[in-house]
Enzyme design. Structure first.
Site, short mmCIF file in Angstrom:
data_model
loop_
_atom_site.label_atom_id
_atom_site.label_comp_id
_atom_site.label_asym_id
_atom_site.label_seq_id
_atom_site.Cartn_x
_atom_site.Cartn_y
_atom_site.Cartn_z
N CYS A 107 0.84 -1.20 0.00
CA CYS A 107 -0.13 -0.04 0.04
C CYS A 107 0.96 1.28 -0.14
O CYS A 107 0.75 2.14 -0.72
CB CYS A 107 -0.97 0.02 1.18
SG CYS A 107 -0.43 -0.82 2.66
N HIS A 109 -1.59 7.19 4.40
CA HIS A 109 -0.56 6.16 4.30
C HIS A 109 1.00 6.51 3.92
O HIS A 109 1.65 5.72 3.42
CB HIS A 109 -1.20 4.99 3.76
CG HIS A 109 -0.87 3.70 4.67
ND1 HIS A 109 -0.80 2.35 3.79
CD2 HIS A 109 -0.21 3.53 5.70
CE1 HIS A 109 -0.81 1.64 4.99
NE2 HIS A 109 -0.45 2.22 6.09
N ASP A 119 -4.25 -0.42 -5.43
CA ASP A 119 -2.88 -0.28 -4.87
C ASP A 119 -2.08 -1.34 -4.93
O ASP A 119 -0.92 -1.03 -4.83
CB ASP A 119 -2.92 0.66 -3.73
CG ASP A 119 -3.62 -0.20 -2.45
OD1 ASP A 119 -3.98 -1.17 -2.65
OD2 ASP A 119 -3.51 0.30 -1.24
N ASN A 120 -2.51 -2.54 -4.75
CA ASN A 120 -1.78 -3.66 -4.90
C ASN A 120 -2.67 -4.76 -5.40
O ASN A 120 -4.19 -4.55 -5.25
CB ASN A 120 -0.86 -3.88 -3.99
CG ASN A 120 -1.47 -3.88 -2.43
OD1 ASN A 120 -1.32 -2.95 -1.77
ND2 ASN A 120 -2.48 -4.75 -2.16
#
Ligand SMILES: *[C@@H]1O[C@H](CO)[C@@H](O)[C@H](O)[C@H]1NC(C)=O
Ligand SMILES: *[C@@H]1O[C@H](CO)[C@@H](O)[C@H](O)[C@H]1NC(C)=O
Length: 491
Positions: free
Chosen positions: A47, A110, A257-258
């Site tokens: 992330c 984040h 994001d992944n």
């Protein structure tokens, strides 16, 4: 502009990408009205580095979102991380200001939670959301509960003021984030000001959640409920843009994001379709993302692009949409996708797959060469942590870090998207592919100047004990004594 950046939704989670339950009617419609990207990637299978890459247009190894504590380890920003996004990095909202844009981030930031890393110190004008993942509940003694912010100050904490019921999976956060998005868009439309909305919702990250009206609505369990609610919300955002008459002025991009976290699947994690492994790995399942561009009146409806894309391209593409140039004083890895989106061009570019400070693999055209392979350690694997459940490709999904730098493993992703059948080293095809790939890798390595690693040091004293605004709420907690240590990154 609106970038919808969901957490850990896999390539195989959308109906339009072949998910058999067909539970994403709004995203499927977004694709049918816009353009589907089948070969779109994140810059890191985790992330924080992925977000840092999207917002800076640069590989995490350049912008500092990596660790040198151990070779090829993924690192992110947990509560005790000391680092965050460096001031020297230029973020998309910072640059968009020059063109008069107002920017808002809704959801998970984040990129560091200490005051100097606050999103409003890095170009965003507004924020509603949290600096870290919604893990918890914590006891506020060993670990504080994660705060939620409105702009500069915290307005409460997860599990205390913003409930997540771990037993039922009920939480209203996606609805709150949706309302924030609709309100922001209305406000910008009324004031006729261009905007950038970074809608970074996190319901599909464990512990996954959905609001009551979506609980039990999916055939796929709680994770599917979360997907349905996100899908529904995106439908509402697009309809809102249409209702306000600004859809032809608003470029919207959806991606993740992944890859899906297979370690949490099937209850708390999604699907990467036929791709190998998931989050944390540099196999296709960890890095290839669902992606849709939408801009009625500009993007031809129902388009499909095989352009190799990356989240970093959203940086360069957004600047181009705003009539701005990317900064020229630093290496930018993102490319402008507009020629691919508007004219159907295919732009030649490689995709680099990094894990921490190591280039693990590269994709050039349809060939992918693995210079290193690793899923996770035998020690971790033996404790049940498996990033490739049910998938063991001999010599590929290895549990020791295997170096292949002199003789990379090469796959043809067109014939073998699941990375199961490496080309024979002796074949002409292997030789031809490597001739092309080697040049690109050599150039990349020679010119690579890694940034200062930001994710090396952890300290319990920097956790979210007393975020700004805590006094007003009576929610300040006393930090322990500072004791900085090397962060431990297991995979
Ligand atoms: C969600 O909102 C509804 C309606 O306001 C409320 O009844 C419910 O308790 C909330 N759920 C959670 C988990 O906060
Ligand atoms: C995967 O298969 C290889 C070859 O059969 C074997 O050596 C290895 O132990 C297997 N890995 C796992 C995690 O089972």
């Amino acid at each position: 502009m609106c970038a919808c950046h969901v957490l850990m939704m896999g390539w195989g989670d959308l109906g339009v990408f072949g998910e058999p339950s067909k539970e994403t009617p709004n995203l499927d419609q977004m694709a049918s009205e816009g353009m589907l990207f089948l070969d779109f990637y994140t810059a890191n299978p985790l992330c924080s580095p992925s977000r840092a890459a999207l917002l800076t247009g640069r590989l995490p190894v350049r912008n500092g979102f990596y660790t040198t504590n151990a070779h090829a380890r993924n690192a992110y920003t947990p509560q005790d991380i000391v680092g965050g996004i460096p001031d020297s990095e230029l973020l998309l909202p910072e640059l968009l200001k020059k063109a008069g844009y107002i920017s808002k981030i809704i959801g998970k930031w984040h990129l560091g939670h200490r005051p100097q890393f606050h999103p409003l110190n890095h170009g965003f004008d507004e924020w509603f959301g949290s600096p870290n993942c919604h893990f918890g509940p914590f006891d506020n003694r060993a670990l504080p509960n994660i705060p939620l912010y409105r702009d500069w100050e915290m307005i409460g904490r997860y599990y205390e003021d913003f409930k997540i019921d771990l037993k039922t999976g009920e939480a209203n956060l996606t609805q709150i984030y949706l309302q924030e998005a609709l309100d922001f868009i209305s406000k910008q439309q009324a004031s006729q000001q261009p905007f950038f909305l970074y809608w970074a919702i996190d319901a599909t990250h464990a512990p996954v959640y959905a609001s009551k009206q979506f609980l039990g609505s999916s055939q796929r369990g709680l994770y599917g409920d979360a997907v349905r609610e996100i899908d529904d919300s995106i439908g509402k955002i697009l309809k809102h843009l249409q209702k306000l008459g600004i859809s032809e002025n608003t470029f919207v991009f959806f991606t993740s994001d992944n890859g899906a976290a297979l370690i949490s699947a099937p209850e708390q994690g999604g699907s990467n379709g036929r791709f190998l492994c998931g989050k944390q790995t540099t196999f296709e399942g960890g890095m290839r993302e669902p992606a849709i561009a939408w801009w009625p009146g500009h993007i031809p409806a129902g388009g499909v692009s095989h352009q190799l894309g990356n989240v970093m391209d959203l940086f360069t593409t957004s600047l181009s949409l705003a009539g701005l140039q990317p900064p020229s004083d630093r290496q930018i890895d993102g490319i402008n996708l507009l020629p691919a989106i508007l004219q159907g061009k295919l732009i030649d570019r490689p995709i680099f797959y990094y894990r921490g400070n190591e280039m693990m693999a590269v994709r050039v055209g349809l060939y992918k060469a693995h210079y290193w392979t690793w899923s996770n350690s035998w020690e971790e694997y033996s404790k049940g942590i498996d990033f490739c459940p049910g998938q063991n490709v001999s010599g590929v999904t290895t549990h020791t870090q295997e170096e292949h730098t002199t003789l990379p493993l090469v796959f043809h992703l067109g014939r073998d998207p699941g990375e199961k059948y490496p080309l024979s080293f002796a074949s002409n095809e292997y030789q031809r592919a490597m001739e092309q790939i080697s040049v690109i890798v050599q150039q990349h390595k020679v010119t690579m100047v890694p940034g200062e690693p930001q994710l090396n040091v952890c300290d319990k004293a920097v956790m979210n004990w007393s975020p700004p605004g805590c006094e007003k709420l009576g929610k300040c907690l006393k930090p322990p004594k500072s004791d900085p240590k090397k962060c431990f990154w297991p995979h």
